[in-house]
Design an enzyme around this catalytic site. Sequence first.
Site, PDB file in Angstrom:
ATOM      1  N   ASN A 101       2.361  13.548 -50.696  1.00 48.95           N
ATOM      2  CA  ASN A 101       1.437  14.423 -49.965  1.00 48.95           C
ATOM      3  C   ASN A 101       1.618  14.304 -48.459  1.00 48.95           C
ATOM      4  OD1 ASN A 101       0.533  15.117 -52.435  1.00 48.95           O
ATOM      5  ND2 ASN A 101      -1.325  13.879 -52.369  1.00 48.95           N
ATOM      6  N   ASP A 103      -1.025  15.255 -46.423  1.00 52.49           N
ATOM      7  CA  ASP A 103      -2.379  15.576 -45.939  1.00 52.49           C
ATOM      8  C   ASP A 103      -3.096  14.434 -45.235  1.00 52.49           C
ATOM      9  OD1 ASP A 103      -3.163  13.890 -48.054  1.00 52.49           O
ATOM     10  OD2 ASP A 103      -3.527  15.566 -49.413  1.00 52.49           O
ATOM     11  N   HIS A 118       7.295  12.861 -47.942  1.00 51.61           N
ATOM     12  CA  HIS A 118       7.495  14.220 -47.425  1.00 51.61           C
ATOM     13  C   HIS A 118       6.886  14.415 -46.038  1.00 51.61           C
ATOM     14  CE1 HIS A 118       8.022  15.542 -51.922  1.00 51.61           C
ATOM     15  NE2 HIS A 118       9.049  14.894 -51.438  1.00 51.61           N
ATOM     16  N   CYS A 146      11.172  12.329 -28.078  1.00 56.01           N
ATOM     17  CA  CYS A 146      10.951  12.875 -29.427  1.00 56.01           C
ATOM     18  C   CYS A 146      11.987  12.398 -30.441  1.00 56.01           C
ATOM     19  CB  CYS A 146      10.957  14.398 -29.377  1.00 56.01           C
ATOM     20  SG  CYS A 146      12.577  15.076 -28.964  1.00 56.01           S
ATOM     21  N   GLY A 217      -1.305  12.352 -60.470  1.00 55.06           N
ATOM     22  CA  GLY A 217      -1.325  13.732 -59.997  1.00 55.06           C
ATOM     23  C   GLY A 217       0.003  14.271 -59.512  1.00 55.06           C
ATOM     24  N   ALA A 261      -8.051  12.466 -61.323  1.00 58.28           N
ATOM     25  CA  ALA A 261      -7.888  11.197 -60.601  1.00 58.28           C
ATOM     26  C   ALA A 261      -9.222  10.638 -60.116  1.00 58.28           C
ATOM     27  CB  ALA A 261      -6.948  11.406 -59.409  1.00 58.28           C
TER      28      ALA A 261
HETATM   29  P1  NAD Z   1       2.851  18.393 -57.889  1.00 61.35           P
HETATM   30  O1  NAD Z   1       4.220  18.774 -58.266  1.00 61.35           O
HETATM   31  O2  NAD Z   1       2.636  17.030 -57.343  1.00 61.35           O
HETATM   32  O3  NAD Z   1       1.857  18.725 -59.210  1.00 61.35           O
HETATM   33  C1  NAD Z   1       0.455  18.550 -59.207  1.00 61.35           C
HETATM   34  C2  NAD Z   1       0.082  17.700 -60.413  1.00 61.35           C
HETATM   35  O4  NAD Z   1      -1.252  17.262 -60.260  1.00 61.35           O
HETATM   36  C3  NAD Z   1       0.178  18.453 -61.749  1.00 61.35           C
HETATM   37  O5  NAD Z   1       0.874  17.676 -62.693  1.00 61.35           O
HETATM   38  C4  NAD Z   1      -1.300  18.627 -62.166  1.00 61.35           C
HETATM   39  O6  NAD Z   1      -1.483  18.605 -63.562  1.00 61.35           O
HETATM   40  C5  NAD Z   1      -1.922  17.401 -61.503  1.00 61.35           C
HETATM   41  N1  NAD Z   1      -3.346  17.505 -61.201  1.00 61.35           N
HETATM   42  C6  NAD Z   1      -4.075  18.617 -60.950  1.00 61.35           C
HETATM   43  N2  NAD Z   1      -5.362  18.297 -60.704  1.00 61.35           N
HETATM   44  C7  NAD Z   1      -5.439  16.939 -60.776  1.00 61.35           C
HETATM   45  C8  NAD Z   1      -6.494  15.986 -60.622  1.00 61.35           C
HETATM   46  N3  NAD Z   1      -7.742  16.378 -60.309  1.00 61.35           N
HETATM   47  N4  NAD Z   1      -6.214  14.677 -60.782  1.00 61.35           N
HETATM   48  C9  NAD Z   1      -4.957  14.280 -61.097  1.00 61.35           C
HETATM   49  N5  NAD Z   1      -3.918  15.118 -61.262  1.00 61.35           N
HETATM   50  C10 NAD Z   1      -4.168  16.437 -61.099  1.00 61.35           C
HETATM   51  O7  NAD Z   1       2.252  19.326 -56.841  1.00 61.35           O
HETATM   52  P2  NAD Z   1       2.725  20.737 -56.297  1.00 61.35           P
HETATM   53  O8  NAD Z   1       1.519  21.376 -55.826  1.00 61.35           O
HETATM   54  O9  NAD Z   1       3.611  21.400 -57.307  1.00 61.35           O
HETATM   55  O10 NAD Z   1       3.572  20.237 -55.040  1.00 61.35           O
HETATM   56  C11 NAD Z   1       4.926  20.227 -54.841  1.00 61.35           C
HETATM   57  C12 NAD Z   1       5.172  19.517 -53.491  1.00 61.35           C
HETATM   58  O11 NAD Z   1       4.269  19.956 -52.462  1.00 61.35           O
HETATM   59  C13 NAD Z   1       4.942  18.009 -53.603  1.00 61.35           C
HETATM   60  O12 NAD Z   1       5.712  17.363 -52.635  1.00 61.35           O
HETATM   61  C14 NAD Z   1       3.499  17.908 -53.230  1.00 61.35           C
HETATM   62  O13 NAD Z   1       3.060  16.617 -52.919  1.00 61.35           O
HETATM   63  C15 NAD Z   1       3.437  18.884 -52.051  1.00 61.35           C
HETATM   64  N6  NAD Z   1       2.045  19.304 -51.843  1.00 61.35           N
HETATM   65  C16 NAD Z   1       1.236  18.461 -51.137  1.00 61.35           C
HETATM   66  C17 NAD Z   1      -0.091  18.756 -50.982  1.00 61.35           C
HETATM   67  C18 NAD Z   1      -0.946  17.777 -50.219  1.00 61.35           C
HETATM   68  O14 NAD Z   1      -0.459  17.150 -49.280  1.00 61.35           O
HETATM   69  N7  NAD Z   1      -2.196  17.610 -50.605  1.00 61.35           N
HETATM   70  C19 NAD Z   1      -0.625  19.919 -51.548  1.00 61.35           C
HETATM   71  C20 NAD Z   1       0.231  20.783 -52.234  1.00 61.35           C
HETATM   72  C21 NAD Z   1       1.579  20.459 -52.384  1.00 61.35           C
END
Ligand code: NAD
Length: 277
Positions: A101, A103, A118, A146, A217, A261
């Site tokens: 993540n 964030d 990332h 930088c 997650g 989670a």
């Molecule tokens: P991901 O590939 O990590 O998939 C999300 C997973 O989380 C899925 O398997 C889903 O079933 C699970 N999930 C959903 N709700 C959940 C919960 N409440 N508790 C536990 N698990 C849960 O995510 P993506 O969105 O396909 O992202 C791809 C890329 O983009 C990754 O690098 C990801 O970390 C990044 N991304 C980051 C953020 C962030 O920083 N918050 C948000 C979106 C995407």
Amino acid sequence: MIPGPLRQHLRACRNIVVFTGAGISAESGIPTFRDRFEGLWAKYDPQEVATPQAFRANPQLVWDWHVYLADAIRQARPNAGHVAVARLAELAPRLIVITQNIDNLHQVAGSRDVLELHGNLFRLTAFVDADDLFVGDRSPIICPICDGYALDEECDHYASKEDLAAIELKAGPVPRCPGCRALLRPDIVWFGEPLAVDVLDAAWSATDTCDLLICIGSSLEVQPAASIPMRAKRNGASIIEINPKPTTLSLHADAFLQGKAAEVLPELIDEVWGSVL
Ligand code: NAD
């Protein structure tokens, strides 16, 4: 939730890796990139905007897109899952968070040892355009402000790293490095870019030496991050997975805890490590 013998075994683990994906932040209100698009931004596919090619072609559009994303993520607070990870770090001898993540929520929740595979949306870095390097008769140098490439005479040595750190991802023209004047961009890994070597090396090292990995997650579809849990397993670590949906890891995990989670992780910690308190 966890059978007695496995519970005893988990409690004896000395080196824990918590590996997280976007799912751990879902209950903080941060959905996947695709889900969150609304209005003007609905027409932009992240795979087309979050790339070095897109930034080169239209830096302002890509900057504005990330400002939109950052404004939404800034509203989010850590949830009980992030807080539980930070609490577990206080109970276990050694714990490293490896997150996909961007964030910053693990750090806001109090986790200290966080490897951000990332990057981090709220940190800026210079955009190094490989196409512009080594052209003409001047060799590029590294800008001391930088750490991007710069041409010596363009670099203002009176600028400082603090000047760079003070620049925020916010609406307005794309800012430049106060030292070398390179355009700035969020310090995250865009589609098609390699991961930072030092962060990845530290992640492999933590993966290879842990005796327990908790995968939370992640759909395990984004490489090379996705290979981390199975690599830990091959090196002898126990694996716990928390996810509402099964993944390719689930059948290989010592325990697959199906659920959210923010609900499952605090329960797991109470059950296994609670009596350590
Ligand atoms: P991901 O590939 O990590 O998939 C999300 C997973 O989380 C899925 O398997 C889903 O079933 C699970 N999930 C959903 N709700 C959940 C919960 N409440 N508790 C536990 N698990 C849960 O995510 P993506 O969105 O396909 O992202 C791809 C890329 O983009 C990754 O690098 C990801 O970390 C990044 N991304 C980051 C953020 C962030 O920083 N918050 C948000 C979106 C995407």
